[in-house]
Scaffold this motif. Sequence first.
Motif, PDB file in Angstrom:
ATOM      1  N   ARG A  38      -2.288 -15.332  -1.551  1.00  0.00           N
ATOM      2  CA  ARG A  38      -2.590 -14.010  -0.996  1.00  0.00           C
ATOM      3  C   ARG A  38      -3.445 -14.117   0.258  1.00  0.00           C
ATOM      4  O   ARG A  38      -3.242 -13.393   1.226  1.00  0.00           O
ATOM      5  CB  ARG A  38      -3.255 -13.153  -2.069  1.00  0.00           C
ATOM      6  N   ARG A  41      -1.213 -15.395   3.085  1.00  0.00           N
ATOM      7  CA  ARG A  41      -0.320 -14.361   3.598  1.00  0.00           C
ATOM      8  C   ARG A  41      -1.079 -13.377   4.479  1.00  0.00           C
ATOM      9  O   ARG A  41      -0.633 -13.009   5.550  1.00  0.00           O
ATOM     10  CB  ARG A  41       0.365 -13.622   2.447  1.00  0.00           C
ATOM     11  N   VAL A 321      -9.612 -11.291   4.994  1.00  0.00           N
ATOM     12  CA  VAL A 321     -10.452 -10.575   4.035  1.00  0.00           C
ATOM     13  C   VAL A 321     -10.183 -11.119   2.630  1.00  0.00           C
ATOM     14  O   VAL A 321      -9.082 -11.580   2.343  1.00  0.00           O
ATOM     15  CB  VAL A 321     -10.076  -9.077   4.147  1.00  0.00           C
ATOM     16  N   ASN A 322     -11.175 -11.080   1.758  1.00  0.00           N
ATOM     17  CA  ASN A 322     -10.970 -11.468   0.367  1.00  0.00           C
ATOM     18  C   ASN A 322      -9.839 -10.626  -0.219  1.00  0.00           C
ATOM     19  O   ASN A 322      -9.904  -9.409  -0.190  1.00  0.00           O
ATOM     20  CB  ASN A 322     -12.271 -11.213  -0.415  1.00  0.00           C
ATOM     21  N   PRO A 323      -8.784 -11.269  -0.743  1.00  0.00           N
ATOM     22  CA  PRO A 323      -7.657 -10.484  -1.245  1.00  0.00           C
ATOM     23  C   PRO A 323      -8.042  -9.525  -2.369  1.00  0.00           C
ATOM     24  O   PRO A 323      -7.360  -8.534  -2.588  1.00  0.00           O
ATOM     25  CB  PRO A 323      -6.665 -11.523  -1.764  1.00  0.00           C
ATOM     26  N   ASP A 324      -9.139  -9.813  -3.053  1.00  0.00           N
ATOM     27  CA  ASP A 324      -9.562  -8.901  -4.119  1.00  0.00           C
ATOM     28  C   ASP A 324     -10.627  -7.932  -3.648  1.00  0.00           C
ATOM     29  O   ASP A 324     -11.186  -7.203  -4.443  1.00  0.00           O
ATOM     30  CB  ASP A 324     -10.086  -9.704  -5.323  1.00  0.00           C
ATOM     31  N   GLY A 325     -10.890  -7.924  -2.358  1.00  0.00           N
ATOM     32  CA  GLY A 325     -11.908  -7.017  -1.837  1.00  0.00           C
ATOM     33  C   GLY A 325     -11.362  -6.299  -0.639  1.00  0.00           C
ATOM     34  O   GLY A 325     -10.168  -6.076  -0.546  1.00  0.00           O
ATOM     35  N   GLU A 326     -12.232  -5.977   0.268  1.00  0.00           N
ATOM     36  CA  GLU A 326     -11.812  -5.390   1.535  1.00  0.00           C
ATOM     37  C   GLU A 326     -12.967  -5.545   2.510  1.00  0.00           C
ATOM     38  O   GLU A 326     -14.079  -5.855   2.108  1.00  0.00           O
ATOM     39  CB  GLU A 326     -11.436  -3.937   1.340  1.00  0.00           C
ATOM     40  N   PRO A 327     -12.699  -5.319   3.806  1.00  0.00           N
ATOM     41  CA  PRO A 327     -13.774  -5.551   4.783  1.00  0.00           C
ATOM     42  C   PRO A 327     -14.991  -4.696   4.465  1.00  0.00           C
ATOM     43  O   PRO A 327     -14.862  -3.508   4.231  1.00  0.00           O
ATOM     44  CB  PRO A 327     -13.147  -5.114   6.117  1.00  0.00           C
TER      45      PRO A 327
ATOM     46  N   ARG B  32      -4.737  -3.149 -10.480  1.00  0.00           N
ATOM     47  CA  ARG B  32      -6.161  -2.831 -10.672  1.00  0.00           C
ATOM     48  C   ARG B  32      -6.371  -1.373 -10.308  1.00  0.00           C
ATOM     49  O   ARG B  32      -5.690  -0.854  -9.422  1.00  0.00           O
ATOM     50  CB  ARG B  32      -7.045  -3.698  -9.783  1.00  0.00           C
ATOM     51  N   LYS B  63      -4.059  -2.465  -5.855  1.00  0.00           N
ATOM     52  CA  LYS B  63      -5.253  -1.788  -6.348  1.00  0.00           C
ATOM     53  C   LYS B  63      -5.155  -0.321  -5.977  1.00  0.00           C
ATOM     54  O   LYS B  63      -5.082   0.030  -4.805  1.00  0.00           O
ATOM     55  CB  LYS B  63      -6.489  -2.411  -5.710  1.00  0.00           C
ATOM     56  N   LEU B  81      -4.347  -0.358  -2.178  1.00  0.00           N
ATOM     57  CA  LEU B  81      -4.629  -1.561  -1.404  1.00  0.00           C
ATOM     58  C   LEU B  81      -3.743  -2.704  -1.889  1.00  0.00           C
ATOM     59  O   LEU B  81      -3.532  -2.872  -3.087  1.00  0.00           O
ATOM     60  CB  LEU B  81      -6.087  -1.993  -1.592  1.00  0.00           C
ATOM     61  N   ILE B  82      -3.252  -3.464  -0.947  1.00  0.00           N
ATOM     62  CA  ILE B  82      -2.511  -4.675  -1.294  1.00  0.00           C
ATOM     63  C   ILE B  82      -3.258  -5.821  -0.634  1.00  0.00           C
ATOM     64  O   ILE B  82      -3.326  -5.897   0.594  1.00  0.00           O
ATOM     65  CB  ILE B  82      -1.059  -4.628  -0.771  1.00  0.00           C
ATOM     66  N   ASP B  83      -3.862  -6.681  -1.463  1.00  0.00           N
ATOM     67  CA  ASP B  83      -4.602  -7.839  -0.950  1.00  0.00           C
ATOM     68  C   ASP B  83      -5.642  -7.453   0.100  1.00  0.00           C
ATOM     69  O   ASP B  83      -5.778  -8.102   1.125  1.00  0.00           O
ATOM     70  CB  ASP B  83      -3.634  -8.900  -0.394  1.00  0.00           C
ATOM     71  N   GLY B  84      -6.340  -6.393  -0.169  1.00  0.00           N
ATOM     72  CA  GLY B  84      -7.469  -6.026   0.684  1.00  0.00           C
ATOM     73  C   GLY B  84      -7.114  -5.131   1.855  1.00  0.00           C
ATOM     74  O   GLY B  84      -7.995  -4.704   2.595  1.00  0.00           O
ATOM     75  N   GLY B  85      -5.826  -4.836   2.043  1.00  0.00           N
ATOM     76  CA  GLY B  85      -5.450  -3.989   3.176  1.00  0.00           C
ATOM     77  C   GLY B  85      -4.730  -2.734   2.718  1.00  0.00           C
ATOM     78  O   GLY B  85      -4.074  -2.725   1.683  1.00  0.00           O
TER      79      GLY B  85
END
Lengths: 370, 310, 98
Positions: A38, A41, A321-327, B32, B63, B81-85
């Motif tokens: 992830r 990508r 960005v962390n794929p499980d987070g966001e900026p 999620r 998410k 959100l898909i992989d933070g975006g």
Amino acid sequence: MLLALSALPAHVRLLLQSLTEPQRCASLSEPAWDVLIRAARSARLLGVLAARVAAAVSFDALPEVAGRHLVAGQIEARFRRQKTLFLLETVAPQLGSPETPRVLLKGAAYIVQGLSMAEGRLPADVDLMMPRVALDGIERALLDAGWQFEKTDPYDQHYYRAWSHELPPMRCAGQALELDLHHTILPPLGRLKPDTDGLFAAAVPIVGTSFSALCPGDQVLHAAAHLLQDSDCTGRLRDLVDIDSLVRTHATANPSFWPALLERAHLHHLGRPLWYALALTRAWLATPMPEEVAARIAGFSPPWPARATLCALVTRTLPPVNPDGEPGLWDRLASRLLEARAVWLRLPPWLLAWHAANKAWRAWRPGGAS
Amino acid sequence: MRVAEADRAFLHAQLAGPGLALDFGAARVRIRSDVPELPPMLRALYGGYAIEDPAGLCDVTVKLRRARGLRRWVRPQVELLIDGGIELEPFPRDTPLPLLEWGMNYALATRLCCYLLLHSGVVERHGRAVLLPAAPGSGKSTLTAALALRGFRLLSDEFAVVRFSDGQLQALLRPVALKNESIDVIARFAPGAVIGPRFPKTHKGTVAHLAPAAEHVAARHAPAAPALVVFPRFDPSVGLEIEPVPKARAFARLAVNSFNYEILSPDGFDALGRVVQASTCYQLRYSDLERAVDAIGALLDEAAPASARH
Amino acid sequence: MTVRYAAADGIRVLDFGDESVVFNPLSWDAHLLNAAAAAVLDLLAQGPRSAGELEAFLREALLESERPQAAMHAQRLLQELAQLGLVRQLREEAFAGR
């Protein structure tokens, strides 16, 4: 330490280590693969990762889901490569006499030169540099052949032609990629002015084609300048991977690569972006560099406040960005600051003010922004 | 443990934490979410699916979360959100499930380049698959749902997933998205069918989802061989009209209606070629669902098995 | 000097009878071809041919009434196939007195 790997988030370290030591991917756990794919990508590096892993490990030895996403990355890159070659084959007749230099830049060059670093890359467009005096005729020939400008707003057209190093991007029906015609490698009114004649003079013909590429040193400098002078650095780890790849490729193939690189950096006044680029690639991608070269490049180093600030900002913004987070808030702020810096570097102050005012006016006028 | 057996608190904790991982056949998705209304909706529509290990490797992670800032309270929204975006427009807070479903479609369509993905419903009987390619106004989802409720196994209402290795189709089994009148049509067609909540305010009108049957969920890893392509067209002025479609034309229509055919060439060309060579192709104009279902059954029975054709 | 035509390398053809679908190895696009075009492409894939040979080939396939137009059909077909990038021209020196 300014650019310590240990200061980077886990997902970024995993991605960097997988790129530099792909054989280690053979022993990655499934959760690690999940994050790696992830993140790769997001960084538009999945194809490059796939190419490196494929050279080290059979996909059959990997978890099935990991293998199929690496394959997906290879497939997307393969499409872009073919469309690049198709575009160049199609436009070649419109590029005037073969004596006029046709210098491919960035991804298009790596593909046509057959560099192994091209494998897995995702070029967004085809960048071609030609002498400014030739561009008018070529533009007409392309328009006659069915090419069209992406941006037709008169202000945008004027911005590109008067103040930029490239024409507005061109599109054509049946072509998946855009064609970007450049006459130099950095905005001509910007703070750094490379020696454009020098770029053309040192360009190297690509055997078997009517195109040439920048000489090895200029390719590295262009990549460094493009990242650090002409972009907001956000999510552009792939550009750093390119710089590392270029250095490794050219240093292996050319014994005189390093002295030539330093000489070209002086010629084009691009020592500062080179310093930043190599500081980053040495820290994050372990780019090999002889000690005496490192000592000489240190001569280009910016003063400490600038160094610390820019390194802090790009550390936040370059990686995905962390794929499980966001900026987070600081990441977004860092991006905004770097964006402003890129604009500042592109235009002189008086023109900046005019451009900003114009942008604001166009956003607010009844027709809305284009 | 299956989703239906999990209590609300457990689902809530999974969604808020490591994620709820589900296996749709050709792909695994991790969901999620912090939207409290979601767990019962997922129980209703994904009840028959086993809860997979969330720490495992998934093809796609989405998410669905409540919007931040002003939009958390003022005309509240949910975001995907898909992989933070964020790549899709947010939806109103009271329409979380359609955003989740469309978001998963988008994520799968853009990330599964390891298969040829056609925009099509797919059902099968006796191992032989019928493709129902989508087009606006085709009624593809309604027809796919109807076939699934009349003895055909559902593979997907949205994606025909074609394997490169052997040209077989794989299921990407999820609830069928029904719109507007077709919700009531299907409810009448099969009164026992499990249809989730209705969401009236989406950009496509009212949307509701039909849960896949338990036996289809259980069978979702079984592939099927393409045998029949039917381009459906709902037409109230027509009883039933069937017209053969020349294969070259069928190829073109399928290619144009694919999520990733273009990027996959030349493998996409070969895979689509296999599908078209193996199938007989028709256009079907219909107004009555029962007649259309019977007609498709008859066409499938007539379609010669691949080995019997030259 | 003879001008001969050859099929581009890497072409793939799905022959569905009246129409064929052809994979273009340069653009990676697919094209729908009618039977005549597909037949010409198939012939060229077997080996380069001159315009005259293609004209003769087409004349066989055409109806009696259409045969006078065989040359025109051949030229137009070759032009279209070349434009699509499916066929390319080979310019060779005529072998004289070897």
